[in-house]
Every structure is written in structure tokens, then in C-alpha cells.
Design a protein around this motif. Structure first.
Motif, PDB file in Angstrom:
ATOM      1  N   LEU A  99      85.990  -1.993  50.968  1.00 48.42           N
ATOM      2  CA  LEU A  99      86.262  -0.883  51.876  1.00 48.42           C
ATOM      3  C   LEU A  99      87.177   0.170  51.270  1.00 48.42           C
ATOM      4  O   LEU A  99      87.278   1.279  51.807  1.00 48.42           O
ATOM      5  N   CYS A 100      87.824  -0.169  50.173  1.00 52.70           N
ATOM      6  CA  CYS A 100      88.801   0.754  49.590  1.00 52.70           C
ATOM      7  C   CYS A 100      88.211   1.639  48.486  1.00 52.70           C
ATOM      8  O   CYS A 100      88.875   2.573  48.040  1.00 52.70           O
ATOM      9  N   TYR A 101      86.993   1.359  48.045  1.00 50.79           N
ATOM     10  CA  TYR A 101      86.408   2.131  46.950  1.00 50.79           C
ATOM     11  C   TYR A 101      85.297   3.025  47.485  1.00 50.79           C
ATOM     12  O   TYR A 101      84.245   2.549  47.889  1.00 50.79           O
ATOM     13  N   ARG A 102      85.598   4.329  47.501  1.00 51.89           N
ATOM     14  CA  ARG A 102      84.753   5.295  48.174  1.00 51.89           C
ATOM     15  C   ARG A 102      84.016   6.198  47.176  1.00 51.89           C
ATOM     16  O   ARG A 102      84.493   6.473  46.082  1.00 51.89           O
ATOM     17  N   ALA A 103      82.863   6.662  47.620  1.00 50.97           N
ATOM     18  CA  ALA A 103      82.109   7.632  46.835  1.00 50.97           C
ATOM     19  C   ALA A 103      82.844   8.970  46.806  1.00 50.97           C
ATOM     20  O   ALA A 103      83.573   9.314  47.736  1.00 50.97           O
ATOM     21  N   GLU A 104      82.659   9.720  45.738  1.00 47.37           N
ATOM     22  CA  GLU A 104      83.228  11.060  45.632  1.00 47.37           C
ATOM     23  C   GLU A 104      82.247  12.112  46.148  1.00 47.37           C
ATOM     24  O   GLU A 104      82.642  13.201  46.536  1.00 47.37           O
ATOM     25  N   GLN A 105      80.981  11.771  46.136  1.00 43.54           N
ATOM     26  CA  GLN A 105      79.915  12.616  46.652  1.00 43.54           C
ATOM     27  C   GLN A 105      78.663  11.747  46.831  1.00 43.54           C
ATOM     28  O   GLN A 105      78.631  10.630  46.311  1.00 43.54           O
ATOM     29  N   PRO A 106      77.683  12.205  47.581  1.00 47.36           N
ATOM     30  CA  PRO A 106      77.594  13.426  48.394  1.00 47.36           C
ATOM     31  C   PRO A 106      78.466  13.330  49.646  1.00 47.36           C
ATOM     32  O   PRO A 106      78.889  12.233  50.028  1.00 47.36           O
ATOM     33  N   VAL A 107      78.669  14.470  50.262  1.00 50.34           N
ATOM     34  CA  VAL A 107      79.594  14.513  51.382  1.00 50.34           C
ATOM     35  C   VAL A 107      79.106  13.657  52.550  1.00 50.34           C
ATOM     36  O   VAL A 107      79.911  13.114  53.306  1.00 50.34           O
ATOM     37  N   GLU A 108      77.783  13.527  52.692  1.00 51.33           N
ATOM     38  CA  GLU A 108      77.250  12.709  53.793  1.00 51.33           C
ATOM     39  C   GLU A 108      77.636  11.244  53.631  1.00 51.33           C
ATOM     40  O   GLU A 108      78.000  10.563  54.602  1.00 51.33           O
ATOM     41  N   LEU A 109      77.569  10.731  52.396  1.00 51.34           N
ATOM     42  CA  LEU A 109      77.944   9.346  52.134  1.00 51.34           C
ATOM     43  C   LEU A 109      79.450   9.172  52.290  1.00 51.34           C
ATOM     44  O   LEU A 109      79.909   8.174  52.866  1.00 51.34           O
ATOM     45  N   VAL A 110      80.221  10.122  51.798  1.00 53.03           N
ATOM     46  CA  VAL A 110      81.679  10.070  51.947  1.00 53.03           C
ATOM     47  C   VAL A 110      82.046   9.977  53.428  1.00 53.03           C
ATOM     48  O   VAL A 110      82.894   9.165  53.834  1.00 53.03           O
ATOM     49  N   ALA A 111      81.399  10.804  54.248  1.00 47.52           N
ATOM     50  CA  ALA A 111      81.693  10.814  55.686  1.00 47.52           C
ATOM     51  C   ALA A 111      81.273   9.501  56.345  1.00 47.52           C
ATOM     52  O   ALA A 111      81.979   8.985  57.214  1.00 47.52           O
ATOM     53  N   ARG A 112      80.148   8.944  55.937  1.00 42.45           N
ATOM     54  CA  ARG A 112      79.679   7.694  56.527  1.00 42.45           C
ATOM     55  C   ARG A 112      80.623   6.547  56.186  1.00 42.45           C
ATOM     56  O   ARG A 112      80.937   5.716  57.044  1.00 42.45           O
ATOM     57  N   GLN A 113      81.076   6.497  54.937  1.00 42.75           N
ATOM     58  CA  GLN A 113      82.026   5.459  54.553  1.00 42.75           C
ATOM     59  C   GLN A 113      83.310   5.579  55.356  1.00 42.75           C
ATOM     60  O   GLN A 113      83.849   4.574  55.848  1.00 42.75           O
ATOM     61  N   ALA A 114      83.803   6.789  55.501  1.00 39.86           N
ATOM     62  CA  ALA A 114      85.040   6.982  56.259  1.00 39.86           C
ATOM     63  C   ALA A 114      84.861   6.560  57.719  1.00 39.86           C
ATOM     64  O   ALA A 114      85.727   5.892  58.302  1.00 39.86           O
ATOM     65  N   ALA A 115      83.729   6.920  58.305  1.00 39.10           N
ATOM     66  CA  ALA A 115      83.500   6.625  59.718  1.00 39.10           C
ATOM     67  C   ALA A 115      83.386   5.122  59.971  1.00 39.10           C
ATOM     68  O   ALA A 115      83.863   4.618  60.991  1.00 39.10           O
ATOM     69  N   GLN A 116      82.755   4.395  59.045  1.00 37.81           N
ATOM     70  CA  GLN A 116      82.523   2.975  59.271  1.00 37.81           C
ATOM     71  C   GLN A 116      83.616   2.078  58.693  1.00 37.81           C
ATOM     72  O   GLN A 116      83.863   0.991  59.222  1.00 37.81           O
ATOM     73  N   TRP A 117      84.260   2.519  57.611  1.00 31.81           N
ATOM     74  CA  TRP A 117      85.218   1.653  56.925  1.00 31.81           C
ATOM     75  C   TRP A 117      86.666   1.894  57.328  1.00 31.81           C
ATOM     76  O   TRP A 117      87.463   0.955  57.378  1.00 31.81           O
ATOM     77  N   ASP A 118      87.018   3.148  57.618  1.00 34.71           N
ATOM     78  CA  ASP A 118      88.408   3.438  57.978  1.00 34.71           C
ATOM     79  C   ASP A 118      88.898   2.628  59.182  1.00 34.71           C
ATOM     80  O   ASP A 118      90.050   2.156  59.182  1.00 34.71           O
ATOM     81  N   PRO A 119      88.083   2.434  60.230  1.00 35.00           N
ATOM     82  CA  PRO A 119      88.583   1.657  61.374  1.00 35.00           C
ATOM     83  C   PRO A 119      88.988   0.227  61.011  1.00 35.00           C
ATOM     84  O   PRO A 119      89.933  -0.315  61.605  1.00 35.00           O
ATOM     85  N   PHE A 120      88.341  -0.364  60.018  1.00 34.46           N
ATOM     86  CA  PHE A 120      88.714  -1.724  59.611  1.00 34.46           C
ATOM     87  C   PHE A 120      90.036  -1.720  58.841  1.00 34.46           C
ATOM     88  O   PHE A 120      90.835  -2.657  58.975  1.00 34.46           O
ATOM     89  N   LEU A 121      90.278  -0.678  58.041  1.00 37.80           N
ATOM     90  CA  LEU A 121      91.560  -0.593  57.343  1.00 37.80           C
ATOM     91  C   LEU A 121      92.691  -0.358  58.344  1.00 37.80           C
ATOM     92  O   LEU A 121      93.793  -0.898  58.181  1.00 37.80           O
ATOM     93  N   VAL A 201      72.216   0.478  52.135  1.00 38.73           N
ATOM     94  CA  VAL A 201      71.399   1.171  53.119  1.00 38.73           C
ATOM     95  C   VAL A 201      71.236   2.640  52.744  1.00 38.73           C
ATOM     96  O   VAL A 201      70.140   3.220  52.840  1.00 38.73           O
ATOM     97  N   TRP A 202      72.336   3.235  52.298  1.00 38.63           N
ATOM     98  CA  TRP A 202      72.274   4.637  51.876  1.00 38.63           C
ATOM     99  C   TRP A 202      71.286   4.810  50.725  1.00 38.63           C
ATOM    100  O   TRP A 202      70.451   5.723  50.746  1.00 38.63           O
ATOM    101  N   GLN A 203      71.354   3.940  49.742  1.00 32.64           N
ATOM    102  CA  GLN A 203      70.439   4.033  48.602  1.00 32.64           C
ATOM    103  C   GLN A 203      68.991   3.890  49.049  1.00 32.64           C
ATOM    104  O   GLN A 203      68.098   4.599  48.557  1.00 32.64           O
ATOM    105  N   ALA A 204      68.742   2.968  49.980  1.00 28.23           N
ATOM    106  CA  ALA A 204      67.376   2.786  50.466  1.00 28.23           C
ATOM    107  C   ALA A 204      66.873   4.034  51.189  1.00 28.23           C
ATOM    108  O   ALA A 204      65.686   4.401  51.089  1.00 28.23           O
ATOM    109  N   GLU A 205      67.761   4.703  51.903  1.00 26.84           N
ATOM    110  CA  GLU A 205      67.381   5.928  52.601  1.00 26.84           C
ATOM    111  C   GLU A 205      67.015   7.032  51.621  1.00 26.84           C
ATOM    112  O   GLU A 205      66.140   7.860  51.899  1.00 26.84           O
ATOM    113  N   GLN A 206      67.699   7.034  50.475  1.00 28.36           N
ATOM    114  CA  GLN A 206      67.460   8.101  49.497  1.00 28.36           C
ATOM    115  C   GLN A 206      66.254   7.819  48.617  1.00 28.36           C
ATOM    116  O   GLN A 206      65.488   8.735  48.292  1.00 28.36           O
TER     117      GLN A 206
END
Length: 238
Positions: A99-121, A201-206
């Protein structure tokens, strides 16, 4: 050459209450682990799940269809005799938690990680007193030693049976935080598993689905959900 399998030799598997927990008897004969230790578990529900596996065996014993028995054997024969080493190994996930290692881009993936992972931190800081920091990129940056020590304390507090189940909750997700979240029922196990699979899941979508990878992931999900059931049985009232 076909693999040899032991044949069923008993009529009935039953749960036996003893001073140190609950055992399983086959026609009155106590079941032992592969290391010849008494197979005793901490709750009746756990013992009943094991007994049901033995009752379900047909002419030949199939260990692959006995996950509760296998977990109990691992807890007794392996985890109990090296509890500190196993706990240290799992606690180490905190310093490189998924949960602590985040993508630098694209912004959509960055936002998804923040939305789903930040609440657990946020949750783990409030519930376990460990503040972990998110990082951008894949380079390792050490977490605060005090936070890691706090998480390690909670891992070491688990008994051998809990730790055996916790091992799979952490190793299958790559996240100590998600492992703890599963034990504390922060979200249903299936939802926590999906959170751990965000990048895949993100990779599969792309790029499209990979049936082989999805089949492997489904096996891991079943193992994760089994581990959650075992953990709950270990902590259930006898």
C-alpha cells in the motif's frame, strides 16, 4: 508411475475436548500431525472443520482437499517451533508494504491507488498506532522504525495458529496492513483481496485479460479467504 495414497481406514471422525484444546479422533483414535504431535486446535469450530475434512475423504486420502488439516499441521509442526522467526518475517512486510508504493503516472492510476489504499493506512495508524508513509516510485525508502516496531509487536502477539493463518493473509496480498485489516474485519475478505489486486486489475483494463493469470489469482483468492476463515476460527469462543 502413479502416486501412492493412503487408504481410508476409519468409519467416523469426531471432535474430542481435552485440557489443551480440541482434538480429532478417527474411530476413537487420536489424529497426529506429520511430526507425530497431537493435533490439537484452540476452538471447537476449527476442530469440527478438520473432522469434516476427514469424514469427506473417500477410498483414498487426498491431502489437497484437507486445507484446515494442513493449516493446523503447519501451525503445530512449523510455526510453533519457530514462532519468532515467522513473526519477524511477516513483520518485515511493513517496511515494503504494497500500500505504500504508488505509481507516479498515469494520474488515473495514482488517484485509484490513493482512493483505495489511503483509507487502510489511516486505519492502521488509528487502530495499531503505526503511521506508514506512501512513496512514489519503486525505490525502497525505509519506514519509521517506531511504526515498524509497533507493527512487529502486534505480529508477535499472535499465537501459532493465528500466525499460520496470518502468514497467508500477508504473503498473498503483499501487505502487512491488509493482513491486519482482514483479521480486524475492516472490510469483507473478498473486498480486501480486490484492493490488493488493484494494480493487476488496472493492467487488465489497459491491455486485456490474461486467462492464465486470472486462474492463478483465483486460486490465491481462495487460499486468502480460507486463511481468513481459519483466523476467525482460531479466535472464536470455544
Amino acid at each position: 508411475m502413479s502416486e501412492w495414497k493412503a487408504k481410508r481406514f476409519w468409519e467416523t471422525a469426531s471432535v474430542v475436548s481435552v485440557e489443551d484444546g480440541y482434538g480429532i479422533a478417527l474411530d476413537g483414535r487420536a489424529v497426529k500431525t506429520p511430526a507425530k504431535q497431537a493435533l490439537l486446535v484452540p476452538s471447537r469450530g476449527f476442530a469440527e472443520a478438520i473432522a469434516a475434512e476427514w469424514d469427506a475423504q473417500e477410498d483414498k486420502i487426498n491431502p489437497s482437499k484437507m486445507p484446515f488439516t494442513q493449516t493446523a499441521n503447519a501451525a503445530i509442526d512449523k510455526v510453533a517451533v519457530q514462532h519468532g522467526e515467522v513473526a519477524d518475517m511477516l513483520a518485515a512486510y511493513g517496511d515494503s508494504d504494497l500500500l505504500c508504493y504508488r505509481a507516479e503516472q498515469p494520474v488515473e492510476l495514482v488517484a485509484r491507488q490513493a482512493a483505495q489504499w489511503d483509507p487502510f493506512l489511516t486505519w492502521v495508524e488509528g487502530a495499531l498506532g503505526a503511521r506508514l508513509q506512501a512513496r512514489s516510485g519503486v525505490m525502497h525508502i525505509a519506514q519509521d522504525p517506531d511504526a515498524l516496531a509497533q507493527l512487529s509487536h502486534h505480529v508477535h502477539a499472535l499465537n501459532a495458529f493465528e500466525l499460520a493463518a496470518f502468514h497467508d493473509l500477508v504473503s498473498l496480498t503483499g501487505s502487512l496492513v491488509l493482513g491486519f485489516a482482514a483479521t480486524q474485519n475492516v472490510q469483507p475478505a473478498a473486498d480486501i483481496w480486490r484492493v490488493s489486486r488493484l494494480d493487476e486489475v488496472w493492467q487488465a483494463e489497459q491491455w486485456g485479460r490474461d486467462e492464465e493469470a486470472e486462474a492463478a489469482a483465483a486460486l490465491k483468492q481462495r487460499a486468502f479467504e480460507h486463511a481468513k476463515v481459519v483466523f476467525d476460527l482460531c479466535t472464536a469462543d470455544s
